[in-house]
Enzyme design. Structure first.
Site, PDB file in Angstrom:
ATOM      1  CB  ILE A  86      42.929  39.165  37.436  1.00  0.00           C
ATOM      2  CG1 ILE A  86      42.894  39.677  38.886  1.00  0.00           C
ATOM      3  CG2 ILE A  86      43.979  39.923  36.606  1.00  0.00           C
ATOM      4  CD1 ILE A  86      42.440  41.129  39.038  1.00  0.00           C
ATOM      5  CG  ASN A 100      43.395  38.297  46.489  1.00  0.00           C
ATOM      6  OD1 ASN A 100      42.943  39.415  46.724  1.00  0.00           O
ATOM      7  ND2 ASN A 100      42.703  37.185  46.716  1.00  0.00           N
ATOM      8  CG  HIS A 102      40.476  34.535  50.563  1.00  0.00           C
ATOM      9  ND1 HIS A 102      39.418  35.044  49.830  1.00  0.00           N
ATOM     10  CD2 HIS A 102      39.966  33.528  51.314  1.00  0.00           C
ATOM     11  CE1 HIS A 102      38.328  34.351  50.123  1.00  0.00           C
ATOM     12  NE2 HIS A 102      38.632  33.427  51.018  1.00  0.00           N
TER      13      HIS A 102
END
Ligand code: GRF
Length: 188
Positions: A86, A100, A102
């Site tokens: 980003i 996010n 993961h």
């Protein structure tokens, strides 16, 4: 609160999030954006009547086009299988508002290149006893922002990378939308 979802691939998490907030009066999924014009996530967004578009590197890193679009349409930015770092202008525009997911237990198995099956193959190759998911705020480095939520499962001796991937997806679908909702409820 409005969210925009960034995704690079299939978009099963994006679809799950869109469906979860379909009738919510707290959260609305305004847009899906992808760095791949043929990403299936765009097809999923079309089928779910969610505005969507693709962009290229110049749009994302060499112009204010995407950050301006996000600022206009979203209060939060959700990364659901998004593979690019980003840029600073988006990080600055959305402090503690970029989340996010993961597919591993960070800080292990994180960082550039550690995505999708690569992660699960490494977990199996290292005979890890557990794996899981990490939901975290995004900062300027891959997979290093403050952790919001983690959930794990046992990796058995006979589990293949595919088995691990399936167990990860099960946890993602069960938890990601609810964690997003909780963050928005708490942070406003
Ligand atoms: C998910 O496993 C997510 O954790 C990782 O990439 C995968 C995306 O899958 N970042 P999908 O595109 O949501 O199906």
């Amino acid at each position: 609160k409005r969210i925009a979802i960034l995704a690079s691939g299939s978009g099963s998490n994006a679809e799950n999030i869109i469906k979860y907030f379909k009738n919510s009066d707290l959260v609305s999924v305004e847009q899906v954006l992808s760095n791949k014009k043929d990403a299936f996530v765009l097809e999923r967004a079309n089928r779910l009547n969610v505005s969507n578009l693709s962009f290229n590197r110049a749009d994302f890193y060499a112009s204010d086009k995407i950050v301006e679009l996000l600022k206009k349409n979203a209060d939060y930015v959700i990364l659901a299988g998004f593979l690019w770092k980003i840029p600073q202008n988006i990080l600055d525009a959305f402090p503690n508002k970029i989340i996010n997911i993961h597919p591993a237990l960070l800080p292990k198995y994180g960082g550039k290149g550690m995505y999708g099956m690569h992660v699960h193959e490494a977990v199996v190759a290292n005979a890890e006893k557990e794996s899981g998911i990490t939901i975290h705020y995004v900062n300027e480095n891959y997979d290093e922002g403050a952790i919001i939520f983690q959930n794990s499962f046992e990796v058995t001796a006979t589990d293949t990378a595919n088995d691990v991937a399936n167990k990860v997806h099960t946890l993602e679908y069960a938890h990601f939308p609810e964690v997003i909702e909780k963050v928005i409820l708490q942070n406003g």
